[in-house]
Design a protein around this motif. Structure first.
Motif, PDB file in Angstrom:
ATOM      1  N   THR A 246     -15.976  10.676 -50.755  1.00  0.00           N
ATOM      2  CA  THR A 246     -14.619  11.000 -51.219  1.00  0.00           C
ATOM      3  C   THR A 246     -13.963  12.110 -50.409  1.00  0.00           C
ATOM      4  N   SER A 247     -14.713  12.735 -49.505  1.00  0.00           N
ATOM      5  CA  SER A 247     -14.156  13.755 -48.619  1.00  0.00           C
ATOM      6  C   SER A 247     -14.524  13.428 -47.182  1.00  0.00           C
ATOM      7  N   LEU A 248     -13.632  13.773 -46.261  1.00  0.00           N
ATOM      8  CA  LEU A 248     -13.847  13.475 -44.853  1.00  0.00           C
ATOM      9  C   LEU A 248     -13.546  14.705 -44.012  1.00  0.00           C
ATOM     10  N   PHE A 389     -14.193  30.685 -34.290  1.00  0.00           N
ATOM     11  CA  PHE A 389     -13.320  29.786 -35.044  1.00  0.00           C
ATOM     12  C   PHE A 389     -14.088  29.165 -36.205  1.00  0.00           C
ATOM     13  N   MET A 390     -15.282  28.657 -35.931  1.00  0.00           N
ATOM     14  CA  MET A 390     -16.084  28.024 -36.978  1.00  0.00           C
ATOM     15  C   MET A 390     -16.596  29.048 -37.989  1.00  0.00           C
ATOM     16  N   ARG A 391     -16.998  30.220 -37.518  1.00  0.00           N
ATOM     17  CA  ARG A 391     -17.482  31.259 -38.446  1.00  0.00           C
ATOM     18  C   ARG A 391     -16.384  31.680 -39.410  1.00  0.00           C
ATOM     19  N   GLN A 392     -15.184  31.883 -38.881  1.00  0.00           N
ATOM     20  CA  GLN A 392     -14.080  32.302 -39.742  1.00  0.00           C
ATOM     21  C   GLN A 392     -13.674  31.185 -40.709  1.00  0.00           C
ATOM     22  N   ALA A 393     -13.729  29.935 -40.235  1.00  0.00           N
ATOM     23  CA  ALA A 393     -13.402  28.810 -41.116  1.00  0.00           C
ATOM     24  C   ALA A 393     -14.401  28.725 -42.261  1.00  0.00           C
ATOM     25  N   VAL A 394     -15.675  28.909 -41.939  1.00  0.00           N
ATOM     26  CA  VAL A 394     -16.714  28.898 -42.972  1.00  0.00           C
ATOM     27  C   VAL A 394     -16.470  30.017 -43.979  1.00  0.00           C
ATOM     28  N   ARG A 395     -16.097  31.190 -43.485  1.00  0.00           N
ATOM     29  CA  ARG A 395     -15.834  32.323 -44.370  1.00  0.00           C
ATOM     30  C   ARG A 395     -14.690  32.006 -45.330  1.00  0.00           C
ATOM     31  N   LYS A 396     -13.628  31.394 -44.814  1.00  0.00           N
ATOM     32  CA  LYS A 396     -12.490  31.048 -45.665  1.00  0.00           C
ATOM     33  C   LYS A 396     -12.889  30.021 -46.729  1.00  0.00           C
ATOM     34  N   MET A 397     -13.771  29.087 -46.349  1.00  0.00           N
ATOM     35  CA  MET A 397     -14.215  28.086 -47.320  1.00  0.00           C
ATOM     36  C   MET A 397     -15.148  28.709 -48.361  1.00  0.00           C
ATOM     37  N   ARG A 398     -16.028  29.599 -47.936  1.00  0.00           N
ATOM     38  CA  ARG A 398     -16.922  30.269 -48.891  1.00  0.00           C
ATOM     39  C   ARG A 398     -16.132  31.079 -49.906  1.00  0.00           C
ATOM     40  N   GLN A 399     -15.037  31.690 -49.431  1.00  0.00           N
ATOM     41  CA  GLN A 399     -14.220  32.532 -50.307  1.00  0.00           C
ATOM     42  C   GLN A 399     -13.229  31.729 -51.145  1.00  0.00           C
ATOM     43  N   GLY A 400     -13.195  30.425 -50.939  1.00  0.00           N
ATOM     44  CA  GLY A 400     -12.314  29.573 -51.735  1.00  0.00           C
ATOM     45  C   GLY A 400     -10.889  29.509 -51.236  1.00  0.00           C
ATOM     46  N   GLN A 401     -10.613  30.113 -50.053  1.00  0.00           N
ATOM     47  CA  GLN A 401      -9.255  30.059 -49.502  1.00  0.00           C
ATOM     48  C   GLN A 401      -8.925  28.654 -48.995  1.00  0.00           C
ATOM     49  N   LEU A 402      -9.950  27.942 -48.551  1.00  0.00           N
ATOM     50  CA  LEU A 402      -9.794  26.573 -48.069  1.00  0.00           C
ATOM     51  C   LEU A 402     -10.822  25.685 -48.754  1.00  0.00           C
ATOM     52  N   TRP A 403     -10.433  24.511 -49.119  1.00  0.00           N
ATOM     53  CA  TRP A 403     -11.313  23.468 -49.623  1.00  0.00           C
ATOM     54  C   TRP A 403     -12.322  23.990 -50.661  1.00  0.00           C
ATOM     55  N   VAL A 405     -15.035  24.039 -53.553  1.00  0.00           N
ATOM     56  CA  VAL A 405     -16.113  23.101 -53.869  1.00  0.00           C
ATOM     57  C   VAL A 405     -15.659  22.168 -54.992  1.00  0.00           C
ATOM     58  N   GLY A 406     -15.901  20.871 -54.812  1.00  0.00           N
ATOM     59  CA  GLY A 406     -15.536  19.884 -55.824  1.00  0.00           C
ATOM     60  C   GLY A 406     -14.212  19.194 -55.554  1.00  0.00           C
ATOM     61  N   GLN A 407     -13.395  19.751 -54.662  1.00  0.00           N
ATOM     62  CA  GLN A 407     -12.103  19.139 -54.337  1.00  0.00           C
ATOM     63  C   GLN A 407     -12.300  18.036 -53.298  1.00  0.00           C
ATOM     64  N   ARG A 465     -23.317  22.923 -49.053  1.00  0.00           N
ATOM     65  CA  ARG A 465     -22.412  22.790 -50.192  1.00  0.00           C
ATOM     66  C   ARG A 465     -22.979  21.808 -51.220  1.00  0.00           C
ATOM     67  N   PRO A 466     -22.768  22.089 -52.491  1.00  0.00           N
ATOM     68  CA  PRO A 466     -23.264  21.171 -53.528  1.00  0.00           C
ATOM     69  C   PRO A 466     -22.571  19.810 -53.495  1.00  0.00           C
TER      70      PRO A 466
END
Length: 594
Positions: A246-248, A389-403, A405-407, A465-466
């Motif tokens: 359901t996610s790509l 770039f990838m480290r910062q993107a991961v940080r934003k996702m961990r903090q919930g700023q992007l994508w 979990v569950g969306q 990610r779960p």
């Protein structure tokens, strides 16, 4: 013989063709011949045997000489010479990356080059100095001679007659072929596609671009589209028993070619992260994806992968066809999974008009250059390197700023570090080569290894990610990277057997519901329907111009942007794939995608 001499005297009277006129004339002729020879050395010398090349060159030179004959000013004609130098050199530089002349619409988008200065410089060659040197020699020659004095009315008449003869000859060559448009279209094949540049000159190609932009849509065009679509193999859905995602996540790696994958050099893996991923049972891996991009390069790959359309024949859709209504994976996922879409890039919004393209494809959120801390500068433009770039993107996702979990989401990453000329700061190199390799080859290997490390950072997080079980990750090169440097690199014995002579990029699908190593040729256009298959987006209205590699009836063949054919298939299938480029061009330019 006497009659021929009289014709020459009439067309080229001595009192008009004095030393100055002849110096400027032969200088202009030399420039176009230089251009033709350099162009042909990169493509094919077939055009040199075509009479149209010489007739059209003569006609254009006569027009370019007119400013001097009109005012007898050395300064005016010197400006013309310099302008022609800039035009021809810039088109040769462009061709070394894009394999074509600069499209008409791209002149208005020249501002994009500010972000690719290093690539522009890397496209320069010493032989290009022939153009300004010829101008200097001509200007010096003219400065040392006196101009003949001839009444304007008389020389205008004589010059007009000669120019008219050249025009009639040029016209006689193309009228039987259906005019300029017909002559161009007859050359749109693997043998003569690249011959249009020298045969019709840069100016003829620009005129053709302008004519194509103004041509009205006709019933014949619609019939051609309908015939092609009717002949296209039907889309085949996968069984419902195959798992769903359901996610790509789509990662477009700048200039990533397949030959670096699963390759060791001096005992060191170039791409250890990708090698490990490919070995997983749930990975679909296709190493022989033929590059099909054209004038838009990176943005053309987004068109093929996200929208299932081939690039337009001239120019870049991102500049000229933003009024077109596109179907896309993004919209398909939103329709079926109510997903949110994100585009992450270190480029500016205006680069390749990315903001408008994202809107056309239905992408919700853009996370571009100003959203990142530029703490790991790469390239002459000092843009953010892939690892940070990838480290910062991961940080934003961990903090919930992007994508969160569950969306359900469509995430598209566009990397930058692999951009030509592939120069990576020493402190960022993770492997060291001791042998003697072509500089561009070594630089490319260092960069590929660096990008692979960056991908490892992202993939490690995604797998933690779960909701990983619900996502599919696509990794591909947006296009081949070595361009005109490939031939030079392959002249080195140490490169042979390592660097591929073909323009193949990888197509890697991580956590795919169907694990597979597809060791046949496919095109970039085939990625869209393959992803539709794997994501079970079967009800979406648009199935793309390509064919899923999961279709057992698909032929192992692809046609490149220069009409080059890789793989094998019956002639009718090859012709259908070639026709797809023209059909896609019509559908995009006239907004007929449906």
């Amino acid at each position: 013989m006497i009659a021929f001499k009289n014709i020459i005297k009439t067309l080229f009277p001595k009192d008009l063709w004095d030393a100055r006129t002849k110096a400027f004339f032969w200088c202009l002729v030399a420039k176009f011949i230089f251009f033709d020879l350099i162009w042909c050395s990169q493509t094919t010398f077939s055009s040199l045997s075509m009479i149209g090349l010489y007739v059209n060159t003569f006609f254009i030179v006569m027009l370019l000489l007119l400013p001097y004959l009109a005012c007898r000013s050395r300064i005016v004609e010197s400006i013309v010479l310099i302008a022609i130098d800039l035009l021809l050199i810039s088109n040769l530089m462009y061709s070394r990356t894009y394999n074509s002349l600069i499209p008409l619409a791209s002149y208005a988008a020249a501002g994009n080059l500010s972000d690719f200065t290093a690539s522009v410089v890397d496209s320069m060659r010493w032989i290009d100095l022939l153009f300004p040197l010829s101008s200097i020699l001509s200007i010096v020659r003219v400065a040392r001679t006196r101009a003949a004095t001839v009444a304007w009315a008389r020389r205008w008449k004589q010059y007009a007659i000669t120019t008219a003869v050249a025009f009639v000859l040029a016209l006689a060559l193309i009228l039987p072929k259906g005019g300029l448009r017909g002559a161009f279209q007859q050359m749109q094949n693997a043998n003569y596609y690249t011959c249009t540049a020298p045969v019709f000159t840069v100016f003829g190609n620009l005129l053709y671009d302008a004519m194509e932009e103004q041509a009205p849509f006709t019933k014949a065009m619609q019939a051609r589209i309908d015939r092609w679509k009717a002949a296209k193999p039907a889309y085949k859905a996968l069984p419902d028993t195959i798992g769903r995602r359901t996610s790509l996540v789509v990662i477009l790696c700048e200039s990533l070619e397949s030959w670096v994958i699963n390759r060791k050099i001096e005992g060191k893996e170039i791409t250890p992260c990708l090698n490990a991923v490919i070995a997983e049972k749930s990975t679909l891996y296709a190493p022989y994806v033929l590059t099909q991009v054209r004038g838009g390069r990176s943005i053309d790959c987004q068109l093929m992968l996200n929208a299932g359309m081939l690039p337009i024949q001239s120019g870049c859709y991102a500049m000229t066809n933003l009024g077109t209504s596109y179907f896309s994976l993004t919209k398909a996922m939103h329709q079926q999974n109510h997903s949110r879409s994100y585009l992450l890039s270190v480029d500016k919004l205006v680069t390749w008009n990315q903001q408008m393209v994202a809107r056309a494809f239905g992408i919700d959120t853009l996370v571009m250059r100003d959203c990142w801390v530029n703490d790991e500068k790469v390239g002459s433009r000092k843009k953010l390197g892939d690892a940070s770039f990838m480290r910062q993107a991961v940080r934003k996702m961990r903090q919930g700023q992007l994508w969160p979990v569950g969306q359900n989401a469509y995430m598209q990453f566009v990397t930058y570090s692999g951009h030509n000329p592939f120069v990576l700061p020493d402190r960022l190199k993770r492997i060291r080569l001791k042998g003697s390799y072509p500089t561009k080859m070594a630089d490319y290997i260092y960069m590929a290894n660096y990008t692979d490390y960056a991908l490892g950072e992202l993939l490690s997080y995604l797998k933690s990610r779960p909701d990983y079980k619900n996502m599919m990750i696509v990794i591909t090169g947006d296009h081949e990277g070595l361009a005109a440097d490939r031939a030079d690199i392959l002249q080195s014995k140490v490169a042979q057997g390592i660097v591929s002579p073909k323009q193949f990029t990888p197509f890697i699908v991580v956590n795919a519901p169907v694990g597979l190593h597809y060791n046949k040729v496919m095109g970039q256009i085939d990625m869209y329907p393959t992803v539709l298959n794997l994501m079970h987006l079967d009800s979406y209205a648009w199935k793309g111009l390509g064919q899923s590699i999961l279709d057992p009836d698909k032929y192992p063949v692809a046609v490149g942007s220069n009409m080059n054919v890789e793989g094998k298939a019956p002639a009718r299938e090859v012709n259908r794939l070639k026709e797809a480029f023209y059909v896609s061009d019509l559908m995009i330019r006239y907004d007929r995608i449906k």
